[in-house]
Design a protein around this motif. Structure first.
Motif, mmCIF file in Angstrom:
data_model
loop_
_atom_site.group_PDB
_atom_site.id
_atom_site.type_symbol
_atom_site.label_atom_id
_atom_site.label_comp_id
_atom_site.label_asym_id
_atom_site.label_seq_id
_atom_site.Cartn_x
_atom_site.Cartn_y
_atom_site.Cartn_z
ATOM 1 N N LEU A 491 0.832 -1.200 0.000
ATOM 2 C CA LEU A 491 0.000 0.000 0.000
ATOM 3 C C LEU A 491 0.868 1.252 0.000
ATOM 4 O O LEU A 491 0.595 2.206 -0.752
ATOM 5 N N PHE A 492 1.917 1.252 0.815
ATOM 6 C CA PHE A 492 2.777 2.420 0.894
ATOM 7 C C PHE A 492 3.520 2.648 -0.422
ATOM 8 O O PHE A 492 3.682 3.789 -0.869
ATOM 9 N N ARG A 493 3.943 1.565 -1.057
ATOM 10 C CA ARG A 493 4.660 1.697 -2.333
ATOM 11 C C ARG A 493 3.763 2.308 -3.409
ATOM 12 O O ARG A 493 4.228 3.064 -4.276
ATOM 13 N N SER A 494 2.459 1.989 -3.320
ATOM 14 C CA SER A 494 1.534 2.487 -4.344
ATOM 15 C C SER A 494 1.257 3.978 -4.185
ATOM 16 O O SER A 494 0.916 4.649 -5.159
ATOM 17 N N ALA A 495 1.381 4.510 -2.957
ATOM 18 C CA ALA A 495 1.113 5.935 -2.727
ATOM 19 C C ALA A 495 1.993 6.437 -1.598
ATOM 20 O O ALA A 495 1.516 6.672 -0.479
ATOM 21 N N PRO A 496 3.283 6.603 -1.815
ATOM 22 C CA PRO A 496 4.197 6.961 -0.729
ATOM 23 C C PRO A 496 3.928 8.320 -0.114
ATOM 24 O O PRO A 496 4.234 8.542 1.053
ATOM 25 N N GLN A 497 3.353 9.259 -0.858
ATOM 26 C CA GLN A 497 3.110 10.593 -0.321
ATOM 27 C C GLN A 497 1.777 10.701 0.416
ATOM 28 O O GLN A 497 1.491 11.729 1.023
ATOM 29 N N ARG A 498 1.005 9.625 0.401
ATOM 30 C CA ARG A 498 -0.308 9.668 1.062
ATOM 31 C C ARG A 498 -0.163 9.732 2.571
ATOM 32 O O ARG A 498 -0.996 10.346 3.254
ATOM 33 N N PHE A 499 0.888 9.089 3.087
ATOM 34 C CA PHE A 499 1.019 8.953 4.545
ATOM 35 C C PHE A 499 2.088 9.907 5.084
ATOM 36 O O PHE A 499 3.142 10.111 4.475
ATOM 37 N N ASP A 500 1.766 10.470 6.251
ATOM 38 C CA ASP A 500 2.710 11.359 6.926
ATOM 39 C C ASP A 500 3.524 10.634 7.996
ATOM 40 O O ASP A 500 4.564 11.146 8.436
ATOM 41 N N LEU A 501 3.047 9.474 8.406
ATOM 42 C CA LEU A 501 3.714 8.740 9.490
ATOM 43 C C LEU A 501 3.298 7.272 9.415
ATOM 44 O O LEU A 501 2.152 6.963 9.062
ATOM 45 N N VAL A 502 4.241 6.384 9.765
ATOM 46 C CA VAL A 502 3.945 4.955 9.875
ATOM 47 C C VAL A 502 4.255 4.504 11.296
ATOM 48 O O VAL A 502 5.329 4.795 11.829
ATOM 49 N N ILE A 503 3.274 3.817 11.905
ATOM 50 C CA ILE A 503 3.467 3.213 13.230
ATOM 51 C C ILE A 503 3.387 1.704 13.048
ATOM 52 O O ILE A 503 2.386 1.190 12.539
ATOM 53 N N SER A 504 4.449 1.001 13.462
ATOM 54 C CA SER A 504 4.513 -0.445 13.227
ATOM 55 C C SER A 504 4.852 -1.199 14.505
ATOM 56 O O SER A 504 5.644 -0.733 15.336
ATOM 57 N N ASP A 505 4.240 -2.372 14.630
ATOM 58 C CA ASP A 505 4.642 -3.303 15.692
ATOM 59 C C ASP A 505 6.015 -3.870 15.335
ATOM 60 O O ASP A 505 6.414 -3.885 14.165
ATOM 61 N N MET A 506 6.755 -4.359 16.336
ATOM 62 C CA MET A 506 8.078 -4.935 16.098
ATOM 63 C C MET A 506 7.984 -6.399 15.671
ATOM 64 O O MET A 506 8.559 -6.816 14.667
ATOM 65 N N SER A 507 7.249 -7.213 16.444
ATOM 66 C CA SER A 507 7.198 -8.664 16.198
ATOM 67 C C SER A 507 5.942 -9.008 15.411
ATOM 68 O O SER A 507 4.838 -9.004 15.963
ATOM 69 N N MET A 508 6.137 -9.319 14.131
ATOM 70 C CA MET A 508 5.027 -9.691 13.260
ATOM 71 C C MET A 508 5.450 -10.862 12.388
ATOM 72 O O MET A 508 6.651 -11.056 12.129
ATOM 73 N N PRO A 509 4.492 -11.659 11.920
ATOM 74 C CA PRO A 509 4.841 -12.802 11.059
ATOM 75 C C PRO A 509 5.475 -12.350 9.742
ATOM 76 O O PRO A 509 5.059 -11.367 9.146
ATOM 77 N N ARG A 510 6.515 -13.036 9.326
ATOM 78 C CA ARG A 510 7.167 -12.895 8.020
ATOM 79 C C ARG A 510 7.968 -11.605 7.852
ATOM 80 O O ARG A 510 8.793 -11.510 6.964
ATOM 81 N N MET A 511 7.731 -10.600 8.688
ATOM 82 C CA MET A 511 8.488 -9.355 8.552
ATOM 83 C C MET A 511 8.481 -8.604 9.878
ATOM 84 O O MET A 511 7.414 -8.324 10.424
ATOM 85 N N THR A 512 9.658 -8.298 10.381
ATOM 86 C CA THR A 512 9.739 -7.544 11.630
ATOM 87 C C THR A 512 9.513 -6.065 11.373
ATOM 88 O O THR A 512 9.550 -5.587 10.221
ATOM 89 N N GLY A 513 9.314 -5.341 12.450
ATOM 90 C CA GLY A 513 9.145 -3.905 12.311
ATOM 91 C C GLY A 513 10.381 -3.228 11.754
ATOM 92 O O GLY A 513 10.285 -2.259 10.989
ATOM 93 N N ILE A 514 11.566 -3.720 12.132
ATOM 94 C CA ILE A 514 12.804 -3.140 11.605
ATOM 95 C C ILE A 514 12.910 -3.369 10.106
ATOM 96 O O ILE A 514 13.293 -2.468 9.342
ATOM 97 N N ALA A 515 12.579 -4.595 9.667
ATOM 98 C CA ALA A 515 12.630 -4.889 8.229
ATOM 99 C C ALA A 515 11.651 -4.012 7.462
ATOM 100 O O ALA A 515 11.973 -3.503 6.367
ATOM 101 N N LEU A 516 10.453 -3.802 8.017
ATOM 102 C CA LEU A 516 9.471 -2.937 7.366
ATOM 103 C C LEU A 516 9.983 -1.501 7.300
ATOM 104 O O LEU A 516 9.859 -0.836 6.256
ATOM 105 N N PHE A 517 10.577 -1.034 8.388
ATOM 106 C CA PHE A 517 11.139 0.318 8.421
ATOM 107 C C PHE A 517 12.180 0.500 7.315
ATOM 108 O O PHE A 517 12.182 1.516 6.593
ATOM 109 N N GLU A 518 13.097 -0.458 7.174
ATOM 110 C CA GLU A 518 14.154 -0.352 6.161
ATOM 111 C C GLU A 518 13.577 -0.314 4.750
ATOM 112 O O GLU A 518 14.043 0.452 3.884
#
Length: 588
Positions: A491-518
């Motif tokens: 979703l973010f890749r499709s509209a990167p300017q739509r969001f002003d901030l991302v809040i993410s959990d750290m421990s999630m299936p298949r992708m950690t919060g750090i990996a998502l941040f990067e």
């Protein structure tokens, strides 16, 4: 011995005889008297006797010198034997000690009178008798050296560890005539092994506690978050707000308890910082009340002002826990009290004479007092020794008070104990006082900041996502919530300017919060990100800042804390954008 020629008597005498050295017999002397040797023969005989006398004197001197050397060697051997780094024992066929050196006596805690002519089985701790007797039997049966480790229970009550190398001297029939034992003190080795086991146990507990903390904090996040929302919606419902406030209070106590478990069980590098003794004691008492028997009353006498000193709060808590749990074990059956007090003590030169290890100056003084049975005067000088315990073998490792002594000493302080049988025990801790108070963190004040920006919230727990959405929307923000980090990235890749901030959990299936941040930063380098976690061994506030993450929030998180973090991250991003140019990378 030199042989002498035959002395010829007067020609008319047919007898001949010989005198050999000084071994001449009485009969030969009589024979000599019965003849009349010539003056020349007499002179020759005297000359030879003098020669033999000189030779005998030389031999006597050599013999005396050899005896002196032998005596010196014997004394040197005795010194080496007595003061060898190992203990030496000799047991006869009845397994009675017939010889022992001073080192063995010291290792076994016995005098020469008490050790000789007795067996050492009485000094072997219960549970170790069978290995001891088996080693003696096998040494006699096989003729081979046996090596075993033995735990000792000395007559003075202290414990010890030795490695025993045992050999048997056997007769022609193979029966043991005696055993020779070499004892090596392995107490330090055992202490290191115990510390290693303790470290591994604490690491395992820390890992388990981390997993429990993550799940428990997620549940508390839902409980506290929904209770907070309900209180906002139930503003005019007096009784309901009272019940919700009780839920909030219990939930916060649960969150504090999780923090204490993590702090106590998780081994980290100990960095000394300015801490408040009052706050550390209060936290420890809250934790103690959840683990000790209800028959134990824990009381505190603490000042209202802070008592600052440099230390590691987790280590100080461990010291207080060890002291209080020791006291609790002594009094829980009949019931009793533990009193903890703290204050500032100024020690003068005359005072430190009674407090070895301390210098004149200001100290933080903490006392832990119980009204238990007290400590036997015969063992009070050894209670800080590693492995010393008055408990039954197997019910205590004897390391609790040695840890207390080590931690206090590492902090530049000292610990003292005062006790009389039947009158309880008082442990007094001294830590060098800090010259200034620790800086207090500013508390939350004023209104919760609001905004109108658009936020992408990512958490795989639906209940948390729903609660957070309501909480953030109440602050005026527009929220898009997703449970799958991969879907959020798409979703973010499709509209990167739509969001002003991302809040993410750290421990999630298949992708950690750090990996998502990067991956988010690869798409848009200036997107601010806040990371939330119940607990993670892979991320903390310092690591998040080092990675460039704009905010780090520990669950359970309330509306005020979340609102402050959101506003801080957004305002920080705007400040950065005003001084630079953002970039967007679109992956096709």
């Amino acid at each position: 011995m030199k042989s002498h020629k035959i002395l010829n008597p007067a020609p008319s005498t047919p007898e001949t005889f010989s005198i050999i050295g000084l071994g001449a017999s009485a009969g030969a002397l009589e024979a000599l008297k019965s003849v009349s040797p010539s003056p020349a023969d007499m002179l020759e005989l005297i000359d030879e006797l003098q020669i033999h006398q000189a030779e005998l004197e030389i031999q006597n001197e050599e013999l005396k010198r050899a005896q002196d050397e032998l005596s010196d060697l014997h004394r040197e051997y005795e010194r080496l034997y007595e003061f060898a780094p190992c203990g030496y024992l000799t047991l006869n066929a009845r397994r009675i000690v017939t010889r022992a050196n001073l080192t063995a006596m010291s290792l076994l805690g016995e005098t020469k009178h008490g050790l000789l002519h007795s067996g050492i089985g009485r000094l072997v701790a219960p549970g170790w008798m069978d290995p001891y007797h088996d080693a003696l039997h096998n040494a006699a049966k096989t003729g081979e050296k046996q090596c075993i480790e033995l735990m000792l229970k000395k007559t003075n009550g202290s414990a010890g560890w030795v490695r025993a190398d045992i050999e048997a001297d056997r007769d022609d029939a193979g029966a043991a005539m005696q055993w020779r034992m070499v004892l090596l003190n392995i107490a330090e080795t055992k202490e290191m092994e115990a510390q290693l086991r303790h470290a591994r146990k604490m690491e395992s507990i820390g890992t388990m506690a981390g997993g429990v903390a993550h799940n428990f904090n997620n549940m508390l996040c839902v409980i506290l978050g929904n209770a907070e929302l309900a209180m906002d919606y139930a503003a005019d419902m007096g009784p309901a707000r009272k019940f919700l406030a009780q839920i909030m209070m219990a939930g916060q106590r649960g969150a504090d308890l999780v923090k204490q478990i993590l702090k106590f069980s998780h081994k980290t590098d100990h960095a000394y910082s300015r801490i408040d003794a009052v706050a550390v004691i209060e936290e420890t008492i809250r934790f103690l009340r959840s683990v000790v028997s209800t028959t134990v009353d824990i009381r505190a006498d603490l000042p209202h002002a802070e008592i600052p000193f440099a230390g590691d709060p987790a280590q100080i808590q461990q010291v207080l826990m060890n002291l209080c749990l020791n006291s609790a074990r002594e009094i829980e059956e009949m019931g009793g009290t533990i009193d903890i007090a703290a204050g500032i003590a100024t020690l003068k030169p005359a005072d430190v004479k009674q407090r070895p290890g301390l210098s004149p100056g200001e100290y933080v003084k903490i006392t832990v007092r119980d009204n238990g049975p007290g400590i036997d005067p015969g063992v009070i000088d050894r209670i800080f020794d590693p492995f010393f315990t008055t408990q039954e073998v197997g019910k205590g490792d004897g390391l609790g008070l040695s840890v207390v002594h080590g931690v206090v000493k590492d902090h530049g302080g000292a610990v003292f104990v005062d006790s009389r049988p039947g009158d309880g025990a008082v442990f007094t801790l001294f830590f060098p006082a800090a010259s200034e108070k620790p800086r207090a963190e500013p508390g939350p004040t004023g209104e919760i900041p609001t905004g109108g920006e658009t936020i992408l919230f990512v958490d795989d727990e639906e209940s948390i996502a729903n609660m957070a959405t309501l909480m953030i929307e109440k602050l005026g923000y527009e929220v898009q919530t997703l449970l799958d980090p991969a879907a959020a990235l798409t979703l973010f890749r499709s509209a990167p300017q739509r969001f002003d901030l991302v809040i993410s959990d750290m421990s999630m299936p298949r992708m950690t919060g750090i990996a998502l941040f990067e991956k988010l930063r690869e798409i848009r380098s200036d997107i601010p990100v806040i990371l939330c976690t119940g607990h993670s061994a892979h991320i903390d506030q310092a690591k998040a800042e080092a990675l460039g993450i704009d905010g780090f929030v520990m669950k359970p998180v309330g509306g005020r804390e979340l609102g402050m973090a959101i506003r801080k991250a957004l305002d920080g991003a705007k400040a950065d954008q005003s001084s630079g140019v953002s970039s967007i990378n679109i992956a096709i």
